[in-house]
Design an enzyme around this catalytic site. Structure first.
Site, PDB file in Angstrom:
ATOM      1  N   ASP A   1       0.850  -1.182   0.000  1.00 28.96           N
ATOM      2  CA  ASP A   1       0.000   0.000   0.000  1.00 28.96           C
ATOM      3  C   ASP A   1       0.889   1.237   0.000  1.00 28.96           C
ATOM      4  O   ASP A   1       1.810   1.349   0.827  1.00 28.96           O
ATOM      5  CB  ASP A   1      -0.904   0.016   1.236  1.00 28.96           C
ATOM      6  CG  ASP A   1      -1.890  -1.151   1.235  1.00 28.96           C
ATOM      7  OD1 ASP A   1      -2.045  -1.786   0.185  1.00 28.96           O
ATOM      8  OD2 ASP A   1      -2.489  -1.406   2.298  1.00 28.96           O
TER       9      ASP A   1
ATOM     10  N   ASP B   1     -15.163  -3.312  -0.896  1.00 32.98           N
ATOM     11  CA  ASP B   1     -14.703  -3.054   0.469  1.00 32.98           C
ATOM     12  C   ASP B   1     -15.915  -2.926   1.368  1.00 32.98           C
ATOM     13  O   ASP B   1     -16.785  -2.083   1.129  1.00 32.98           O
ATOM     14  CB  ASP B   1     -13.879  -1.772   0.506  1.00 32.98           C
ATOM     15  CG  ASP B   1     -12.724  -1.795  -0.492  1.00 32.98           C
ATOM     16  OD1 ASP B   1     -12.162  -2.884  -0.710  1.00 32.98           O
ATOM     17  OD2 ASP B   1     -12.393  -0.739  -1.058  1.00 32.98           O
TER      18      ASP B   1
END
Length: 423
Positions: free
Chosen positions: A7, A116
């Site tokens: 990330d 998500d």
């Protein structure tokens, strides 16, 4: 299967808790990627782009050129998705833009939809905005339009809370025959093994960065062995895919190899680790380790040092080598060892002459018509190209990797532009 996650935020590899709170900064993403890529494909997520506050595109582009990557974060248009596919991303991951009218303009097998969820409700805009839609409903809606799903359990993300098997089972069932990658809460190699048995892959970040999960153990979680000793037959290949030899690996040897970035195997005769080249100097740099389709055999791709893999001082246990790799070795030896007397060395020392020969041989190949002429002229041009590469210290494997990357482009040139820019 384990998918290590990188990330990105402000040019650094980071891990957040619940998509909000900074938990750790892991430093240079390129260094992280070099280690993680030893066990397979990477998930590269641009958090700044996802949050709409910048971009790490240049860094992502470097990662895509060097390693197999699936790319996500802030990809909200067809054009953006195609740009990443053309850059060499194995797959693109779309979140907010994962709508049928967008997805249907992209190659299905190269697209993943990111769903998500917080307690089963889909959240978007970097996990900041609730939608009112359920993850399960969205899976059913999109499963005919994508080649994969990335389902993140945001309430577990970064918290090392383990997996909710019941929730995962419901996700897999709703996805139908589309492969699911799960993220959020995966903490141990056993979690990876459990998800694999259920039919899902594991995208893992925090557990790897904090050493709660050993990278090699996460990779091995999906492996099986039908041997009484539990070993895995291991084919060792060079960067060209040429088999150098057959060895055996154990859990201990795979851990050591992945940790050290070297070719390390299990010696059945000595019953211990065999660090290739420790005495001979013919060491191996581990580039990646892969499981076969049945997950009961391995392939190690290595960069092999001289004199080679075989105990008879040959590059391979089957032959002395041939093709582009052998040509590269011969030219390297001539440039290094003959005092500049060979034609090869003289060419490499005279860039103007080399450039003229390249142009000449390219023209002769273009004009060749018969089988023998084409083969002859192509061999000439290949030789002079190899000298140019050797002069710059570039291996053929890097050229072939670039061609492989270009082969992943989703768009093709139509021939209307300058020939030099076509693919």
């Amino acid at each position: 299967m384990l998918i290590p996650s990188i990330d990105l935020m402000d040019g650094q590899a980071v891990q957040l808790i619940g998509g909000r709170d900074m938990a750790l900064e892991a430093g240079d993403p390129l260094a992280v990627a070099e280690r993680f890529a030893r066990v397979g494909e990477l998930a590269v997520i641009d958090l700044d782009a996802a949050l709409g506050r910048g971009s790490n595109a240049d860094l992502v582009r470097q990662l895509v050129r060097r390693y197999p990557c699936r790319v996500g974060g802030g990809i909200r248009t067809v054009e953006q998705a195609l740009e990443w596919l053309d850059a060499g991303a194995r797959q693109v991951i779309l979140g907010t833009a994962a709508r049928p009218e967008v997805l249907d303009q992209l190659p299905r097998d190269r697209v993943m939809a990111a769903l998500d969820g917080v307690d089963g409700e889909v959240v978007v805009q970097g996990w900041q905005e609730k939608t009112g839609a359920t993850v399960l409903d969205r899976l059913v809606e999109l499963r005919d339009h994508v080649g994969g799903f990335l389902v993140t359990f945001v309430e577990r993300e970064g918290r090392l809370a383990g997996i909710d098997q019941g929730a995962v089972k419901a996700v897999i069932e709703a996805a139908g025959d589309v492969r699911v990658t799960v993220a959020g809460g995966i903490t141990t190699a056993e979690d990876v093994a459990t998800l694999d048995r259920m039919g899902a892959d594991s995208q893992v970040g925090m557990a790897l960065y904090t050493d709660r999960m050993n990278l090699a153990d996460g990779f091995m979680a999906s492996l099986v062995s039908d041997r009484p000793d539990g070993l895995w037959p291991t084919v060792v290949c060079d960067e060209y895919g040429t088999a150098l030899g057959l060895v055996y690996s154990s859990a201990e040897s795979v851990r050591a190899s992945v940790a050290e970035g070297r070719g390390i195997y299990w010696s059945r005769s000595r019953g211990g680790l065999w660090r290739k080249g420790e005495t001979s100097g013919a060491v191996q740099e581990l580039l990646r380790v892969e499981a076969d389709c049945d997950r009961d055999a391995l392939r190690f791709t290595v960069r092999q040092a001289s004199p080679g893999f075989c105990h008879e001082d040959r590059r391979s246990c089957w032959s002395s080598g041939s093709g582009l790799q052998a040509l590269e070795e011969r030219l390297r030896e001539r440039l290094a060892g003959d005092g500049g007397a060979s034609y090869t060395a003289k060419l490499a020392a005279n860039p103007e002459k080399l450039a003229a020969k390249l142009a000449e041989e390219a023209g002769e190949l273009a004009e060749a018509t018969t089988y023998d002429e084409v083969v002859w002229e192509a061999a000439d041009l290949t030789y002079f190209t190899a000298v140019a590469l050797a002069r710059h210290g570039i291996g053929w494997s890097e050229v072939l990797a670039e061609l492989d990357r270009r082969g992943l482009a989703a768009r093709r040139r139509d021939g209307s532009k300058t020939f030099g820019s076509e693919r």
